[in-house]
Enzyme design. Structure first.
Site, PDB file in Angstrom:
ATOM      1  N   HIS A 107      -3.373  -3.470 -11.796  1.00 55.16           N
ATOM      2  CA  HIS A 107      -4.504  -4.368 -11.556  1.00 55.16           C
ATOM      3  C   HIS A 107      -5.744  -3.667 -12.110  1.00 55.16           C
ATOM      4  CE1 HIS A 107      -1.869  -5.248  -8.044  1.00 55.16           C
ATOM      5  NE2 HIS A 107      -2.364  -6.465  -8.058  1.00 55.16           N
ATOM      6  N   ASP A 110      -7.024  -1.087  -9.728  1.00 51.09           N
ATOM      7  CA  ASP A 110      -6.186   0.101  -9.462  1.00 51.09           C
ATOM      8  C   ASP A 110      -6.627   1.232 -10.373  1.00 51.09           C
ATOM      9  OD1 ASP A 110      -4.575  -1.734  -8.149  1.00 51.09           O
ATOM     10  OD2 ASP A 110      -3.063  -1.796  -9.752  1.00 51.09           O
ATOM     11  N   GLU A 274       9.415 -11.912  -7.401  1.00 50.54           N
ATOM     12  CA  GLU A 274       9.505 -10.707  -6.568  1.00 50.54           C
ATOM     13  C   GLU A 274      10.548 -10.944  -5.479  1.00 50.54           C
ATOM     14  OE1 GLU A 274       5.987  -8.574  -5.634  1.00 50.54           O
ATOM     15  OE2 GLU A 274       6.632  -8.166  -3.580  1.00 50.54           O
ATOM     16  N   HIS A 277       9.326 -11.589  -1.980  1.00 50.84           N
ATOM     17  CA  HIS A 277       8.636 -12.872  -1.813  1.00 50.84           C
ATOM     18  C   HIS A 277       9.654 -14.006  -1.692  1.00 50.84           C
ATOM     19  CE1 HIS A 277       4.772 -11.271  -4.010  1.00 50.84           C
ATOM     20  NE2 HIS A 277       5.137 -10.527  -2.968  1.00 50.84           N
ATOM     21  N   ASP A 302       9.523  -8.543 -10.098  1.00 50.04           N
ATOM     22  CA  ASP A 302       8.991  -7.461  -9.279  1.00 50.04           C
ATOM     23  C   ASP A 302      10.133  -6.985  -8.394  1.00 50.04           C
ATOM     24  OD1 ASP A 302       6.518  -7.396 -10.385  1.00 50.04           O
ATOM     25  OD2 ASP A 302       5.411  -7.938  -8.571  1.00 50.04           O
ATOM     26  N   ASP A 315       7.795  -4.407   0.823  1.00 52.77           N
ATOM     27  CA  ASP A 315       7.757  -3.759  -0.498  1.00 52.77           C
ATOM     28  C   ASP A 315       8.519  -2.436  -0.535  1.00 52.77           C
ATOM     29  OD1 ASP A 315       6.208  -5.690  -1.764  1.00 52.77           O
ATOM     30  OD2 ASP A 315       4.312  -4.757  -1.224  1.00 52.77           O
ATOM     31  N   ASP A 345       7.488  -3.111  -7.781  1.00 52.03           N
ATOM     32  CA  ASP A 345       6.385  -3.451  -6.877  1.00 52.03           C
ATOM     33  C   ASP A 345       6.827  -2.998  -5.486  1.00 52.03           C
ATOM     34  OD1 ASP A 345       4.189  -4.402  -5.656  1.00 52.03           O
ATOM     35  OD2 ASP A 345       4.316  -6.439  -6.416  1.00 52.03           O
TER      36      ASP A 345
HETATM   37  C1  XLS Z   1       1.661  -8.880  -3.503  1.00 55.80           C
HETATM   38  C2  XLS Z   1       2.058  -8.958  -4.896  1.00 55.80           C
HETATM   39  C3  XLS Z   1       1.207  -8.148  -5.862  1.00 55.80           C
HETATM   40  C4  XLS Z   1       1.410  -8.639  -7.264  1.00 55.80           C
HETATM   41  C5  XLS Z   1       0.351  -8.224  -8.215  1.00 55.80           C
HETATM   42  O1  XLS Z   1       2.386  -9.253  -2.609  1.00 55.80           O
HETATM   43  O2  XLS Z   1       3.399  -8.620  -5.005  1.00 55.80           O
HETATM   44  O3  XLS Z   1       1.490  -6.802  -5.743  1.00 55.80           O
HETATM   45  O4  XLS Z   1       2.636  -8.260  -7.775  1.00 55.80           O
HETATM   46  O5  XLS Z   1      -0.894  -8.686  -7.854  1.00 55.80           O
HETATM   47 NI    NI Z   2       4.453  -8.366  -6.844  1.00 54.30          NI
HETATM   48 NI    NI Z   3       4.534  -8.518  -2.998  1.00 52.04          NI
END
Ligand code: XLS
Ligand code: NI
Ligand code: NI
Length: 446
Positions: A107, A110, A274, A277, A302, A315, A345
């Site tokens: 990001h 970051d 991801e 998610h 991710d 995560d 991630d």
């Molecule tokens: C948050 C997201 C974030 C994205 C990038 O839950 O996974 O880390 O991958 O903004």
């Molecule tokens: Ni992510």
């Molecule tokens: Ni995430």
């Protein structure tokens, strides 16, 4: 790939280049299954898996949680924010090269600190982009994707593109513009939009239709700007159903794909799925991957894992080979990644405080996907499970079933057939058999 740390300050002291030593190795700092040069199906493991390290979790996550302060001490931290950012970039490239990953993701915030004004933030990012570019050229490590952090700053508490206040939206636009400028300089393969706080806490105060229209316009303008300045990669939306908003608009793959199609964005955008998610949305990881592949819209992944007993985005690093084998089956079925890859991630736990823990975590994740790749490729090569699935649909392969697929039937015609043919025979779904065969591939056959 050059070892970047040579000749510079070394941050991960005493840790050398991570090597493949095979499954019998007792060395915690060696790959047991990820052999980057090993050829599978005509491509090396490295080319298949396209691993990326996430800047935010690896070099910014200091272990703060709602109950306590930082536990991770960063040797690159500095009182001066820009100096700290430069040292952090050095540490990051030292880590990438020692681990041997081909890509990274970040990001804007970051890697480079937010300034007091839009202009100052832009200048900071420009400077750090120059440093990242030098490090990329020196090491051969590339940018998988970057993104803008549009969720941490308090001004974004009600969202960005979906914020009821237009002036907040303009700040998001400034960030995306600068992040795309940086992307093009760094030759990024992709650019990600994760919905941050694009969602709502309560419908009492939310005009959902208007907010979603604003989101579509914002993404369209971002797409147009990116293409104008020469961004040739793929834009990604990363679905997530909740957290930090109660309801996130980019709920899951199905929702995102429908939104992109409804707004004419499906040629430029794909999904970045991801694992954690997908499971938060009540799906399996492979479900969301498959939804994307079926729509021709799986861009990137991710790679992480949630905790089966916790309902939030923990995560964690991938450790479950069943998950990665199923995921790699889906990824191989689309012919592998083009611009995307597997971005970790994932973050080490708050109480994982040794310097080598970050390496150990990534080694585990990479080994887990390497195993998944080997198993998935074996399954595809033999074709047995694929054939079982295809055969379930054989009634549509010829005769009247095939006429139906060709659109040659009316509803009345189907009714007449049911009346004539009577009750169909039961056809077993054989779920347990599929599961048993997968176990054979995992632990039996070679
Ligand atoms: C948050 C997201 C974030 C994205 C990038 O839950 O996974 O880390 O991958 O903004
Ligand atoms: Ni992510
Ligand atoms: Ni995430």
């Amino acid at each position: 790939m050059k070892d970047y740390f040579v000749g510079n300050a070394e941050y991960f002291k005493g840790i050398g280049k991570i090597k493949f030593e095979g499954s019998g190795s007792d060395n915690p700092l060696a790959f047991k299954f990820y052999d980057e040069k090993k050829i599978i199906d005509g491509k090396s493991m490295k080319e298949h898996l396209r691993f990326a390290v996430a800047y935010w979790h690896s070099f910014c996550n200091d272990g703060v949680d709602p109950f306590g302060s930082a536990t991770h001490v960063f040797p690159w931290a500095d009182k001066d924010h820009m100096t700290g950012a430069i040292k952090k970039a050095d540490a990051a490239f030292e880590f990438f090269t020692k681990l041997g990953v081909p890509y990274y993701c970040f990001h804007d915030r970051d890697a480079s600190p937010e300034g007091n004004t839009v202009l100052e933030s832009e200048k900071n990012l420009e400077k750090i982009t120059g440093i990242l570019k030098d490090r990329q050229d020196e090491t051969g490590v590339k940018l998988l994707w970057n993104t803008a952090n549009m969720f941490s700053h308090p001004r974004y508490m009600n969202g960005v593109a979906t914020n009821p206040d237009f002036s907040v939206l303009t700040h998001g636009a400034a960030q995306v513009k600068a992040a795309l400028d940086s992307n093009v300089i760094l030759g990024g393969q992709g650019y990600t939009f994760w919905g941050g706080r694009e969602g709502y806490m309560t419908l009492f105060n939310t005009d959902m239709k208007r907010e979603l229209d604003h989101l579509a316009s914002f993404l369209t303008l971002s797409r147009d700007y990116g293409r104008k300045i020469g961004f040739k990669g793929t834009f990604y939306i990363e679905p997530k159903p909740m957290e930090p908003s109660k309801h996130q608009y980019d709920y899951d793959a199905g929702t995102v794909i429908a939104f992109l199609k409804a707004n004419g964005l499906d040629k430029d955008f794909k999904c970045n799925i991801e694992a954690n998610h997908a499971t938060l949305a009540g799906h399996s990881f492979e479900h969301d991957l498959q939804v994307c592949v079926d729509a021709g819209m799986l861009g990137s992944v991710d790679a992480n894992i949630g905790d089966t007993q916790n309902g939030w985005d923990t995560d964690q690093f991938p450790t479950n080979v069943y998950d990665t084998a199923r995921a790699m089956q889906v990824i191989l079925s689309m012919g592998g990644f083009s611009t995307g890859g597997l971005n970790f991630d994932a973050r080490i736990r708050r109480n994982s405080t040794d310097q080598d823990d970050l390496f150990i975590a990534h080694i585990g994740g990479m080994d887990t996907f390497a195993l998944g790749l080997e198993i998935a490729s074996k399954i595809r090569e033999e074709g047995k499970l694929d054939k079982m699935r295809t055969d379930r649909y054989s009634s549509y392969d010829s005769g009247l079933g095939s006429d139906f697929e060709k659109g040659k039937f009316t509803l009345e015609g189907l009714r007449d057939l049911a009346a004539k043919r009577g009750e169909p025979d039961a056809n077993s779904g054989k779920q347990e058999l599929y599961e048993n065969i997968l176990n054979q591939y995992m632990f039996g056959k070679n």
